[in-house]
Motif scaffolding. Structure first.
Motif, PDB file in Angstrom:
ATOM      1  N   GLN A  10      53.206  37.958  25.870  1.00  0.00           N
ATOM      2  CA  GLN A  10      53.982  37.300  26.929  1.00  0.00           C
ATOM      3  C   GLN A  10      53.558  37.847  28.299  1.00  0.00           C
ATOM      4  N   TRP A  11      54.527  38.296  29.095  1.00  0.00           N
ATOM      5  CA  TRP A  11      54.220  38.762  30.456  1.00  0.00           C
ATOM      6  C   TRP A  11      54.329  40.285  30.594  1.00  0.00           C
ATOM      7  N   GLY A  12      54.063  41.011  29.531  1.00  0.00           N
ATOM      8  CA  GLY A  12      54.181  42.473  29.570  1.00  0.00           C
ATOM      9  C   GLY A  12      55.551  42.939  29.121  1.00  0.00           C
ATOM     10  N   ASP A  13      55.673  44.243  28.861  1.00  0.00           N
ATOM     11  CA  ASP A  13      56.941  44.869  28.445  1.00  0.00           C
ATOM     12  C   ASP A  13      57.511  44.283  27.163  1.00  0.00           C
ATOM     13  N   GLU A  14      56.637  43.870  26.270  1.00  0.00           N
ATOM     14  CA  GLU A  14      57.093  43.248  25.025  1.00  0.00           C
ATOM     15  C   GLU A  14      57.630  44.268  24.025  1.00  0.00           C
ATOM     16  N   GLY A  15      57.389  45.550  24.328  1.00  0.00           N
ATOM     17  CA  GLY A  15      57.761  46.601  23.363  1.00  0.00           C
ATOM     18  C   GLY A  15      56.521  47.153  22.663  1.00  0.00           C
ATOM     19  N   LYS A  16      55.375  47.044  23.358  1.00  0.00           N
ATOM     20  CA  LYS A  16      54.103  47.500  22.768  1.00  0.00           C
ATOM     21  C   LYS A  16      54.151  48.992  22.431  1.00  0.00           C
ATOM     22  N   GLY A  17      54.725  49.790  23.359  1.00  0.00           N
ATOM     23  CA  GLY A  17      54.779  51.238  23.147  1.00  0.00           C
ATOM     24  C   GLY A  17      55.501  51.585  21.859  1.00  0.00           C
ATOM     25  N   ASN A  37      48.160  53.009  35.539  1.00  0.00           N
ATOM     26  CA  ASN A  37      49.553  53.453  35.446  1.00  0.00           C
ATOM     27  C   ASN A  37      50.526  52.423  36.015  1.00  0.00           C
ATOM     28  N   ASN A  38      50.065  51.171  36.096  1.00  0.00           N
ATOM     29  CA  ASN A  38      50.991  50.043  36.275  1.00  0.00           C
ATOM     30  C   ASN A  38      51.770  49.829  34.975  1.00  0.00           C
ATOM     31  N   ALA A  39      51.174  50.250  33.851  1.00  0.00           N
ATOM     32  CA  ALA A  39      51.824  50.118  32.548  1.00  0.00           C
ATOM     33  C   ALA A  39      52.946  51.140  32.417  1.00  0.00           C
ATOM     34  N   ILE A 126      52.564  39.067  45.160  1.00  0.00           N
ATOM     35  CA  ILE A 126      52.452  39.061  43.697  1.00  0.00           C
ATOM     36  C   ILE A 126      53.607  39.851  43.076  1.00  0.00           C
ATOM     37  N   GLY A 127      54.111  40.813  43.846  1.00  0.00           N
ATOM     38  CA  GLY A 127      55.125  41.713  43.264  1.00  0.00           C
ATOM     39  C   GLY A 127      54.437  42.759  42.401  1.00  0.00           C
ATOM     40  N   THR A 128      53.353  43.332  42.907  1.00  0.00           N
ATOM     41  CA  THR A 128      52.596  44.329  42.129  1.00  0.00           C
ATOM     42  C   THR A 128      53.419  45.607  41.963  1.00  0.00           C
ATOM     43  N   THR A 129      52.899  46.492  41.144  1.00  0.00           N
ATOM     44  CA  THR A 129      53.560  47.784  40.937  1.00  0.00           C
ATOM     45  C   THR A 129      53.200  48.763  42.064  1.00  0.00           C
ATOM     46  N   LYS A 130      52.336  48.338  42.966  1.00  0.00           N
ATOM     47  CA  LYS A 130      51.857  49.163  44.093  1.00  0.00           C
ATOM     48  C   LYS A 130      51.178  50.447  43.620  1.00  0.00           C
ATOM     49  N   ILE A 133      46.169  49.130  41.591  1.00  0.00           N
ATOM     50  CA  ILE A 133      45.361  48.618  40.477  1.00  0.00           C
ATOM     51  C   ILE A 133      44.351  47.553  40.943  1.00  0.00           C
ATOM     52  N   GLY A 134      44.829  46.563  41.696  1.00  0.00           N
ATOM     53  CA  GLY A 134      43.945  45.483  42.150  1.00  0.00           C
ATOM     54  C   GLY A 134      42.788  46.017  42.986  1.00  0.00           C
ATOM     55  N   PRO A 135      43.072  46.792  44.043  1.00  0.00           N
ATOM     56  CA  PRO A 135      41.978  47.334  44.856  1.00  0.00           C
ATOM     57  C   PRO A 135      41.020  48.240  44.063  1.00  0.00           C
ATOM     58  N   GLY A 221      46.988  47.589  23.848  1.00  0.00           N
ATOM     59  CA  GLY A 221      46.939  46.735  25.029  1.00  0.00           C
ATOM     60  C   GLY A 221      48.002  47.142  26.041  1.00  0.00           C
ATOM     61  N   ALA A 222      47.704  46.923  27.302  1.00  0.00           N
ATOM     62  CA  ALA A 222      48.711  47.089  28.351  1.00  0.00           C
ATOM     63  C   ALA A 222      48.927  45.726  29.000  1.00  0.00           C
ATOM     64  N   GLN A 223      50.042  45.574  29.716  1.00  0.00           N
ATOM     65  CA  GLN A 223      50.451  44.297  30.305  1.00  0.00           C
ATOM     66  C   GLN A 223      50.545  43.238  29.195  1.00  0.00           C
ATOM     67  N   PHE A 226      49.779  36.761  29.762  1.00  0.00           N
ATOM     68  CA  PHE A 226      49.890  35.904  30.959  1.00  0.00           C
ATOM     69  C   PHE A 226      49.788  36.697  32.259  1.00  0.00           C
ATOM     70  N   LEU A 227      49.427  37.983  32.103  1.00  0.00           N
ATOM     71  CA  LEU A 227      49.057  38.790  33.281  1.00  0.00           C
ATOM     72  C   LEU A 227      47.546  39.016  33.278  1.00  0.00           C
ATOM     73  N   ASP A 228      46.833  38.396  32.329  1.00  0.00           N
ATOM     74  CA  ASP A 228      45.378  38.554  32.236  1.00  0.00           C
ATOM     75  C   ASP A 228      44.706  37.899  33.446  1.00  0.00           C
ATOM     76  N   ARG A 271      59.780  38.843  32.569  1.00  0.00           N
ATOM     77  CA  ARG A 271      58.663  39.005  33.493  1.00  0.00           C
ATOM     78  C   ARG A 271      59.161  39.852  34.659  1.00  0.00           C
ATOM     79  N   VAL A 272      58.339  40.770  35.135  1.00  0.00           N
ATOM     80  CA  VAL A 272      58.703  41.546  36.316  1.00  0.00           C
ATOM     81  C   VAL A 272      57.655  41.260  37.389  1.00  0.00           C
ATOM     82  N   GLY A 273      58.122  40.978  38.597  1.00  0.00           N
ATOM     83  CA  GLY A 273      57.187  40.549  39.638  1.00  0.00           C
ATOM     84  C   GLY A 273      57.293  39.044  39.820  1.00  0.00           C
TER      85      GLY A 273
HETATM   86  P1  IMO Z   1      53.181  47.068  30.500  1.00  0.00           P
HETATM   87  O1  IMO Z   1      51.906  47.635  29.922  1.00  0.00           O
HETATM   88  C1  IMO Z   1      54.989  44.097  33.069  1.00  0.00           C
HETATM   89  C2  IMO Z   1      52.847  43.006  36.698  1.00  0.00           C
HETATM   90  C3  IMO Z   1      53.453  43.391  38.035  1.00  0.00           C
HETATM   91  C4  IMO Z   1      52.964  42.231  38.880  1.00  0.00           C
HETATM   92  C5  IMO Z   1      51.560  41.977  38.329  1.00  0.00           C
HETATM   93  C6  IMO Z   1      50.461  42.652  39.113  1.00  0.00           C
HETATM   94  O2  IMO Z   1      54.260  48.046  30.658  1.00  0.00           O
HETATM   95  O3  IMO Z   1      53.562  45.836  29.766  1.00  0.00           O
HETATM   96  P2  IMO Z   1      49.661  45.176  39.329  1.00  0.00           P
HETATM   97  O4  IMO Z   1      50.379  46.411  39.774  1.00  0.00           O
HETATM   98  O5  IMO Z   1      49.096  45.275  37.948  1.00  0.00           O
HETATM   99  O6  IMO Z   1      48.626  44.722  40.314  1.00  0.00           O
HETATM  100  O7  IMO Z   1      50.775  44.021  39.333  1.00  0.00           O
HETATM  101  O8  IMO Z   1      51.573  42.484  37.016  1.00  0.00           O
HETATM  102  N1  IMO Z   1      52.644  44.133  35.763  1.00  0.00           N
HETATM  103  C7  IMO Z   1      53.385  44.327  34.665  1.00  0.00           C
HETATM  104  N2  IMO Z   1      54.478  43.670  34.236  1.00  0.00           N
HETATM  105  N3  IMO Z   1      54.471  45.106  32.350  1.00  0.00           N
HETATM  106  C8  IMO Z   1      53.363  45.761  32.761  1.00  0.00           C
HETATM  107  O9  IMO Z   1      52.755  46.672  31.998  1.00  0.00           O
HETATM  108  C9  IMO Z   1      52.796  45.408  34.002  1.00  0.00           C
HETATM  109  N4  IMO Z   1      51.738  45.852  34.713  1.00  0.00           N
HETATM  110  C10 IMO Z   1      51.649  45.060  35.775  1.00  0.00           C
HETATM  111  O10 IMO Z   1      54.854  43.454  37.972  1.00  0.00           O
HETATM  112  O11 IMO Z   1      53.731  41.083  38.609  1.00  0.00           O
END
Ligand code: IMO
Ligand code: GDP
Ligand code: MG
Length: 422
Positions: A10-17, A37-39, A126-130, A133-135, A221-223, A226-228, A271-273
């Protein structure tokens, strides 16, 4: 167990850990292959909570090797803090952690640029984690990045960092931001480099030796799908390949060596962000937030919540080749009267059974739902599939059928013991 790739469907935080921690029982090596460390991957052992950002979630099981692969971007200061924080919680990190020489580094200018670009985007942010990561991935693609192997070579690192700080201070000035002090960054990074040096190695060779010895490797996997950067809801994505292919490029283990892909998904969607989330719904958001759930593990932000979206997870099966599914947070829906599942999108009379690539079209899509009666029964203490409420079973089977993969794990709570294998 063979070589298993675990991805978020999905969009991350699915409970992968949590699922990684459970599956690590049968693995020898756990590898992070992308992201940084956005994860934030949460694992509970008893009452103790561990949040992993860069260190693979396998670290909590003794005698398992953990690898931070070449595809990861590493903030060395953050990583040192994380290692020390884990040690404070009683987790031994010594000969069980291996860091790739070729993993790229995240610097303070990456974090600052990340923040500045978000400000510049205004309401289109985008609502990044700041976390920069992108740069950092931007520098990697532009072939101007610094890597772990540079950090542990003092002369080269000093020379390269001087140039990078000079160049980036010009950019920061253009943004009206404060320039960085070379001396400060250099001292802090050299200290971190000295600390991390003993972990840095050629992880491609290490992992190939492990496969030669028939060791079982778990790729964490991290994220989420749909964050790919290629397959997600661009530009509202992260900057790496979060899908199964990223496990190969981010580790150096080729596709034909991979045996299984496990997709992790929540029984609903979060989804966060910023960015489209077709099934977003206030009722379910309020319910979950009211239970104190669905706050980000990295930034603490409230996650947006919605009903399960099978259009999305079916797409995830397609691009990742998901064989088996782990459905988490089933207990989150225990009190819901009617549980909805999105089976298609609609705009006017046009129906979509796939995710449209045009972000404006996707934003306009209205979900088409199929409703399931809620099971209205606590599931968090259930230990086996046969004891699951029949309505929950029907719901979960439908999720797997619609997603197009085999249901293998059902998670009914954050703890290891709250895991049901089918
Ligand atoms: P885990 O591994 C959920 C989201 C951010 C933002 C977008 C881009 O815990 O599932 P970034 O900082 O990567 O440039 O932000 O991606 N995002 C995540 N959302 N779980 C994550 O990781 C995320 N890592 C980045 O919220 O929308
Ligand atoms: P990750 O990034 O995919 O590892 O997921 P996060 O750790 O960011 O978020 C998942 C959250 O759900 C964490 O707080 C987990 O402890 C929690 N969790 C995982 N599985 C379950 C479950 O089945 N039930 C409940 N109640 N919580 C779960
Ligand atoms: Mg997370």
């Amino acid at each position: 167990m063979a070589n298993t790739i675990l991805v978020g469907a999905q969009w991350g935080d699915e409970g992968k850990g949590k699922i990684i921690d459970v599956l690590t029982q049968d693995a020898d090596v756990v590898v992070r292959t992308q992201g940084g460390n956005n994860a934030g991957h949460t694992v509970f052992i008893g009452e103790k909570k561990y949040v992993l950002h860069l260190i693979p979630s396998g670290i909590l099981r003794k005698e398992k090797a953990c690898v931070i692969g070449n595809g990861v971007v590493i903030d060395p200061i953050g990583l040192v803090e994380e290692i020390k924080g884990m040690e404070k919680l009683g987790v031994k990190i010594n000969r069980n952690l291996f860091i790739s020489e070729t993993a790229h580094l995240v610097f303070p200018y990456h974090r600052e640029l990340d923040a500045q670009r978000e400000v510049l985007k205004g309401k289109n942010k985008i609502g990044t984690t700041k976390r920069g990561i992108g740069p950092a991935y931007g520098d990697k693609a532009a072939r101007t990045g610094l890597r772990m192997i540079d950090l542990i070579n003092p002369e080269r690192f000093e020379r390269q960092l001087k140039l990078k700080i000079k160049e980036n201070n010009e950019i920061l000035k253009a943004f009206g931001a404060k320039p960085l002090s070379f001396a400060k960054v250099h001292t802090a990074y050299r200290e971190a480099g000295d600390f991390l040096k003993k972990f840095v190695t050629n992880t491609v060779v290490y992992l190939h030796n492990a496969t030669e010895q028939n060791k079982n490797i778990l790729f964490e996997g991290a994220q989420g799908t749909f964050l790919d950067i290629d397959h997600g809801t661009y530009p509202f994505v992260t900057s790496s390949n979060t899908t199964a292919g990223g496990a190969c490029t981010g580790s150096g283990i080729p596709p034909h060596r991979m045996d299984l892909v496990v997709g992790v998904m929540k029984a609903y969607t979060t989804r966060v962000g910023e960015g489209p989330l077709p099934t977003e719904n206030n009722e379910i958001s309020d319910l979950l937030h009211g239970m104190g759930r669905e706050f980000g593990a990295t930034t603490g932000r409230a996650r947006r919540c919605g009903w399960f979206d099978s259009v999305a997870t079916r797409h995830a099966t397609m691009v990742n080749g998901i064989d088996e599914l782990a459905v988490t947070n089933v207990d989150g829906l225990d009190t819901v009267d009617v549980v909805r599942v999105c089976v298609g999108y609609q705009i006017g009379s046009k129906r979509y059974d796939y995710i449209p690539n045009d972000i404006d079209v996707l934003t306009q899509c209205k979900p088409v739902y199929v409703d399931f009666p809620g099971w209205k029964h606590p599931t968090d203490k259930i230990k086996s599939w046969k004891d699951m409420p029949p309505r929950a079973k029907t719901y979960l089977k439908a999720l797997a059928d619609l997603t197009g993969a085999k249901l293998r794990i059902v998670s009914v709570g954050p703890a290891r013991e709250q895991t049901i294998f089918l």
